[in-house]
Design a protein around this motif. Structure first.
Motif, PDB file in Angstrom:
ATOM      1  N   GLY A 191     -72.144   5.317 -65.264  1.00 35.64           N
ATOM      2  CA  GLY A 191     -72.376   4.075 -64.537  1.00 35.64           C
ATOM      3  C   GLY A 191     -71.865   2.864 -65.296  1.00 35.64           C
ATOM      4  O   GLY A 191     -71.255   1.962 -64.715  1.00 35.64           O
ATOM      5  N   LEU A 192     -72.094   2.838 -66.601  1.00 39.87           N
ATOM      6  CA  LEU A 192     -71.600   1.741 -67.431  1.00 39.87           C
ATOM      7  C   LEU A 192     -70.074   1.708 -67.425  1.00 39.87           C
ATOM      8  O   LEU A 192     -69.464   0.637 -67.303  1.00 39.87           O
ATOM      9  N   LEU A 220     -65.084  -0.928 -65.578  1.00 45.08           N
ATOM     10  CA  LEU A 220     -63.783  -0.828 -64.917  1.00 45.08           C
ATOM     11  C   LEU A 220     -63.675  -1.796 -63.736  1.00 45.08           C
ATOM     12  O   LEU A 220     -62.580  -2.236 -63.379  1.00 45.08           O
ATOM     13  N   ALA A 221     -64.794  -2.121 -63.128  1.00 43.12           N
ATOM     14  CA  ALA A 221     -64.789  -2.964 -61.938  1.00 43.12           C
ATOM     15  C   ALA A 221     -65.121  -4.430 -62.227  1.00 43.12           C
ATOM     16  O   ALA A 221     -65.338  -5.194 -61.287  1.00 43.12           O
ATOM     17  N   VAL A 222     -65.134  -4.848 -63.485  1.00 43.76           N
ATOM     18  CA  VAL A 222     -65.511  -6.225 -63.831  1.00 43.76           C
ATOM     19  C   VAL A 222     -64.632  -7.228 -63.090  1.00 43.76           C
ATOM     20  O   VAL A 222     -65.122  -8.193 -62.498  1.00 43.76           O
ATOM     21  N   LYS A 223     -63.315  -7.020 -63.093  1.00 41.59           N
ATOM     22  CA  LYS A 223     -62.412  -7.961 -62.443  1.00 41.59           C
ATOM     23  C   LYS A 223     -62.663  -8.022 -60.938  1.00 41.59           C
ATOM     24  O   LYS A 223     -62.635  -9.095 -60.338  1.00 41.59           O
ATOM     25  N   VAL A 224     -62.916  -6.889 -60.337  1.00 46.80           N
ATOM     26  CA  VAL A 224     -63.133  -6.850 -58.898  1.00 46.80           C
ATOM     27  C   VAL A 224     -64.447  -7.524 -58.527  1.00 46.80           C
ATOM     28  O   VAL A 224     -64.540  -8.235 -57.529  1.00 46.80           O
ATOM     29  N   PHE A 270     -58.203  -4.363 -57.630  1.00 46.14           N
ATOM     30  CA  PHE A 270     -57.655  -3.481 -58.645  1.00 46.14           C
ATOM     31  C   PHE A 270     -56.142  -3.661 -58.706  1.00 46.14           C
ATOM     32  O   PHE A 270     -55.492  -3.912 -57.689  1.00 46.14           O
ATOM     33  N   PRO A 271     -55.557  -3.536 -59.883  1.00 48.86           N
ATOM     34  CA  PRO A 271     -54.109  -3.716 -60.000  1.00 48.86           C
ATOM     35  C   PRO A 271     -53.360  -2.595 -59.284  1.00 48.86           C
ATOM     36  O   PRO A 271     -53.830  -1.468 -59.206  1.00 48.86           O
ATOM     37  N   ASN A 272     -52.188  -2.921 -58.764  1.00 50.88           N
ATOM     38  CA  ASN A 272     -51.348  -1.940 -58.089  1.00 50.88           C
ATOM     39  C   ASN A 272     -50.579  -1.168 -59.161  1.00 50.88           C
ATOM     40  O   ASN A 272     -49.662  -1.698 -59.782  1.00 50.88           O
ATOM     41  N   THR A 273     -50.925   0.078 -59.363  1.00 47.13           N
ATOM     42  CA  THR A 273     -50.272   0.883 -60.390  1.00 47.13           C
ATOM     43  C   THR A 273     -49.224   1.816 -59.801  1.00 47.13           C
ATOM     44  O   THR A 273     -48.675   2.649 -60.509  1.00 47.13           O
TER      45      THR A 273
END
Length: 74
Positions: A13-14, A19-23, A31-34
């Motif tokens: 969960g952490l 991983l979702a901080v920016k969102v 999320f960035p387009n990879t």
């Protein structure tokens, strides 16, 4: 045993939250387009994803066959 499962779930969960901080915290964050097509350098070189390049090559060489089923009119 339950302690291990709970600790593992907390770590997962952490990790997802980090991983979702920016969102979550940035306005209009996403999320960035990879994907290959998301890279300007790749687009400038004319490099696409494998499926797109395969589709283009099939159409260029005339190997493409339309597999869509046509409806039969009554």
């Amino acid at each position: 045993m339950w302690q291990t499962i709970v600790i593992s779930l907390l770590f997962v969960g952490l990790a997802l939250a980090l991983l979702a901080v920016k969102v979550i915290f940035v306005k209009d964050g996403k999320f960035p387009n990879t994907h290959v097509s998301g890279s300007k350098a790749m687009r400038d070189r004319g490099i696409h994803c494998n499926e797109t390049q395969d589709w283009e090559e099939q159409h260029r060489t005339g190997l493409y066959k339309d597999t869509q089923v046509t409806k039969i009119k009554d």
